[in-house]
Motif scaffolding. Structure first.
Motif, PDB file in Angstrom:
ATOM      1  N   HIS A   1      -3.270  -9.553  10.683  1.00  0.00           N
ATOM      2  CA  HIS A   1      -2.346  -8.997   9.689  1.00  0.00           C
ATOM      3  C   HIS A   1      -1.317  -8.101  10.370  1.00  0.00           C
ATOM      4  O   HIS A   1      -1.638  -7.371  11.323  1.00  0.00           O
ATOM      5  CB  HIS A   1      -3.106  -8.194   8.634  1.00  0.00           C
ATOM      6  N   SER A   2      -0.110  -8.162   9.856  1.00  0.00           N
ATOM      7  CA  SER A   2       0.974  -7.305  10.323  1.00  0.00           C
ATOM      8  C   SER A   2       1.340  -6.311   9.234  1.00  0.00           C
ATOM      9  O   SER A   2       1.134  -6.577   8.041  1.00  0.00           O
ATOM     10  CB  SER A   2       2.200  -8.139  10.699  1.00  0.00           C
ATOM     11  N   VAL A   3       1.895  -5.178   9.653  1.00  0.00           N
ATOM     12  CA  VAL A   3       2.260  -4.106   8.723  1.00  0.00           C
ATOM     13  C   VAL A   3       3.769  -3.887   8.802  1.00  0.00           C
ATOM     14  O   VAL A   3       4.316  -3.678   9.889  1.00  0.00           O
ATOM     15  CB  VAL A   3       1.514  -2.802   9.046  1.00  0.00           C
TER      16      VAL A   3
ATOM     17  N   ILE B   1       0.856  -1.196   0.000  1.00  0.00           N
ATOM     18  CA  ILE B   1       0.000   0.000   0.000  1.00  0.00           C
ATOM     19  C   ILE B   1       0.884   1.235   0.000  1.00  0.00           C
ATOM     20  O   ILE B   1       1.821   1.353   0.808  1.00  0.00           O
ATOM     21  CB  ILE B   1      -0.941  -0.007   1.222  1.00  0.00           C
ATOM     22  N   THR B   2       0.603   2.166  -0.915  1.00  0.00           N
ATOM     23  CA  THR B   2       1.408   3.391  -1.043  1.00  0.00           C
ATOM     24  C   THR B   2       0.643   4.657  -0.682  1.00  0.00           C
ATOM     25  O   THR B   2       1.220   5.732  -0.669  1.00  0.00           O
ATOM     26  CB  THR B   2       1.921   3.523  -2.489  1.00  0.00           C
ATOM     27  N   THR B   3      -0.655   4.527  -0.408  1.00  0.00           N
ATOM     28  CA  THR B   3      -1.470   5.723  -0.168  1.00  0.00           C
ATOM     29  C   THR B   3      -1.425   6.171   1.286  1.00  0.00           C
ATOM     30  O   THR B   3      -0.999   7.281   1.601  1.00  0.00           O
ATOM     31  CB  THR B   3      -2.918   5.458  -0.592  1.00  0.00           C
ATOM     32  N   ALA B   4      -1.868   5.305   2.186  1.00  0.00           N
ATOM     33  CA  ALA B   4      -1.910   5.651   3.606  1.00  0.00           C
ATOM     34  C   ALA B   4      -1.579   4.412   4.425  1.00  0.00           C
ATOM     35  O   ALA B   4      -1.830   3.281   4.002  1.00  0.00           O
ATOM     36  CB  ALA B   4      -3.288   6.195   3.989  1.00  0.00           C
ATOM     37  N   GLU B   5      -1.008   4.616   5.610  1.00  0.00           N
ATOM     38  CA  GLU B   5      -0.599   3.491   6.435  1.00  0.00           C
ATOM     39  C   GLU B   5      -1.814   2.709   6.924  1.00  0.00           C
ATOM     40  O   GLU B   5      -2.718   3.278   7.549  1.00  0.00           O
ATOM     41  CB  GLU B   5       0.209   3.982   7.642  1.00  0.00           C
ATOM     42  N   PRO B   6      -1.883   1.398   6.652  1.00  0.00           N
ATOM     43  CA  PRO B   6      -3.008   0.587   7.120  1.00  0.00           C
ATOM     44  C   PRO B   6      -2.868   0.282   8.606  1.00  0.00           C
ATOM     45  O   PRO B   6      -1.781   0.373   9.187  1.00  0.00           O
ATOM     46  CB  PRO B   6      -2.908  -0.681   6.266  1.00  0.00           C
ATOM     47  N   GLU B   7      -3.974  -0.111   9.224  1.00  0.00           N
ATOM     48  CA  GLU B   7      -3.956  -0.456  10.639  1.00  0.00           C
ATOM     49  C   GLU B   7      -3.566  -1.912  10.818  1.00  0.00           C
ATOM     50  O   GLU B   7      -4.031  -2.788  10.100  1.00  0.00           O
ATOM     51  CB  GLU B   7      -5.327  -0.197  11.266  1.00  0.00           C
ATOM     52  N   SER B   8      -2.709  -2.157  11.806  1.00  0.00           N
ATOM     53  CA  SER B   8      -2.305  -3.524  12.122  1.00  0.00           C
ATOM     54  C   SER B   8      -3.385  -4.188  12.958  1.00  0.00           C
ATOM     55  O   SER B   8      -3.950  -3.581  13.876  1.00  0.00           O
ATOM     56  CB  SER B   8      -0.983  -3.516  12.888  1.00  0.00           C
ATOM     57  N   THR B   9      -3.704  -5.449  12.625  1.00  0.00           N
ATOM     58  CA  THR B   9      -4.728  -6.211  13.337  1.00  0.00           C
ATOM     59  C   THR B   9      -4.115  -7.499  13.873  1.00  0.00           C
ATOM     60  O   THR B   9      -2.931  -7.781  13.675  1.00  0.00           O
ATOM     61  CB  THR B   9      -5.910  -6.531  12.407  1.00  0.00           C
ATOM     62  N   ALA B  10      -4.959  -8.292  14.533  1.00  0.00           N
ATOM     63  CA  ALA B  10      -4.481  -9.559  15.076  1.00  0.00           C
ATOM     64  C   ALA B  10      -4.120 -10.533  13.966  1.00  0.00           C
ATOM     65  O   ALA B  10      -3.236 -11.379  14.133  1.00  0.00           O
ATOM     66  CB  ALA B  10      -5.552 -10.167  15.988  1.00  0.00           C
TER      67      ALA B  10
END
Length: 434
Positions: free
Chosen positions: A174-176, A163-172
């Motif tokens: 998925h990791s970022v 993802i290049t637009t905005a930082e995604p939120e980390s969840t249980a």
């Protein structure tokens, strides 16, 4: 109950290999009990133990070893069909068999684990090699991110996003992973794969960051080259302008000072001649200033070119319109090639073509052959005219300034401009990459 049943059924191959296979080996050898020794049967059972260890692990192989010893004792050691052992030498054979079985199980399991780790390392190395190679072949940041996403998804067998637009939120689930510092992109990956494939994912994170830095450095180097070319063109233009202005200005100053000198007596005809000289040289100066204004309007010294697709006919029409006073004379002797599709900054190319046509009119002879199009990797504008020995001097007509304008326009398009001479013709060629 259903879950317990499913778990027990999942171990049926291991249980069959552990309990039934040793019994089957003994039963097949039982008719030959009078001709073969228990040691021969033990060797066959150890062969099965090695196979069991290779396919199902050392634990099942160890259990198979113990079952094999018991079955061998039951069927091949007197007294038969009991677990009594009257000959002490058989105890040594059983101990050796158990030790060998356990040793084979452990060594086979270690070999299997090493092979697994080797395959994992080779798979990770291949993935990193393909990623590094693919990123090097793509010169666009978005294409590099899309390629990384597809490659990681294919290698991991799960959806991985860059993802290049905005930082995604980390969840249980998925990791970022941030790419670069400050972050320019983020890799969104299932958390389980971050634990099982950390090397590949962190390498992808690092390679993407390095690739972005390389693109930035390449873009900065390109901007520096363009800036250097612009500075060079600016210096050349100033030098040419100074040279082209000096002669008509000196003529104007000389003629006007002569007319203003009260000690000099001129006839009416002489005064008219001096006034005509002043007027002609003023026209030349005006032409020079018009070209300077062209450069100023197009922002040639600091211009971010606007690339568009257009027809060569539109380019010719725009160039002739810029030389309205000479358009009729040029049109009568201008032979153009068939219309072609071009790509570049239309305004700057109109300025360049107008100067090419004007120089051909001043310093060449009709007819003027104009060819435009592309030859594989480059667009081109090629203007050919015959030599004219009676042409005015370059200094008086601003030939040098027009050539430098063309070179400046070519430089902004990362191309080149050349004048090619032979014994009969002069060809002006402006080329730039597609």
């Amino acid at each position: 109950m259903a879950k317990a049943r499913r778990v027990s059924f999942s171990y049926l191959p291991e249980l069959a290999g552990t309990l039934l296979a040793p019994l089957l080996i003994v039963l097949l050898c039982l008719p030959l009990r009078n001709w073969i020794s228990p040691t021969d049967v033990a060797m066959l059972q150890l062969l099965w133990v090695a196979w069991q260890a290779q396919h199902y692990g050392w634990r099942w192989a160890a259990i198979t070893t113990l079952v094999s010893v018991l079955v061998l004792n039951w069927c091949f050691v007197p007294p038969y069909y009991t677990f009594d052992v009257h000959d002490a030498s058989f105890f040594i054979s059983f101990v050796v068999m158990v030790v060998l079985g356990l040793l084979i199980s452990l060594l086979s399991d270690q070999s299997k684990q090493q092979l697994k780790r080797l395959r994992y390392a080779m798979s990770q190395t291949r993935g990193m090699y393909m990623l590094a190679k693919g990123l090097g072949q793509r010169q666009n940041w978005q294409q590099q991110c899309d390629y990384t996403s597809k490659l990681l998804s294919r290698r991991l067998g799960a959806s991985v996003q860059v993802i290049t637009t905005a930082e995604p939120e980390s969840t249980a689930d998925h990791s970022v992973l941030a790419v670069g510092s400050p972050a320019t992109a983020w890799i969104l990956v299932p958390s389980a794969f971050l634990i099982s494939h950390p090397t590949l994912l962190h390498t992808a994170q690092s390679l993407l960051a390095q690739s972005y830095a390389r693109l930035e450095l390449s873009e900065k180097a390109q901007q520096d080259r363009v800036k250097a070319q612009l500075e060079q063109q600016k210096t050349m233009l100033l030098r040419s302008l100074s040279h082209d202005l000096r002669t008509p200005l000196a003529t104007i100053m000389g003629s006007s000072s002569m007319l203003a000198d009260p000690e000099l007596q001129f006839s009416t005809e002489q005064r008219q001649q001096q006034a005509l000289n002043i007027y002609q040289q003023s026209q030349i100066l005006n032409q020079h200033f018009e070209k300077v204004l062209e450069l100023s309007k197009a922002q040639l010294t600091g211009h971010h070119i606007q690339l568009t697709n257009f027809s060569s006919d539109d380019l010719v029409a725009g160039a002739l319109a810029r030389r309205g006073d000479k358009a009729t004379q040029l049109s009568a002797s201008l032979h153009c090639s068939a219309a072609a599709s071009l790509h570049g900054d239309l305004e700057l190319l109109e300025i360049a073509l107008a100067n090419m046509l004007e120089n051909a009119l001043y310093h060449g002879a009709a007819p003027f052959e104009l060819q435009m199009g592309h030859n594989g990797s480059q667009f081109y504008i090629r203007l050919t005219n015959a030599l004219n020995d009676q042409a005015p001097s370059q200094r008086d007509k601003g030939h040098g300034l027009g050539v430098n304008i063309c070179r400046a326009v070519a430089g902004l398009h990362q191309g080149s401009f050349e004048l090619q001479h032979n014994s009969q013709h002069v060809t002006a060629v402006l080329e730039w990459p597609r």
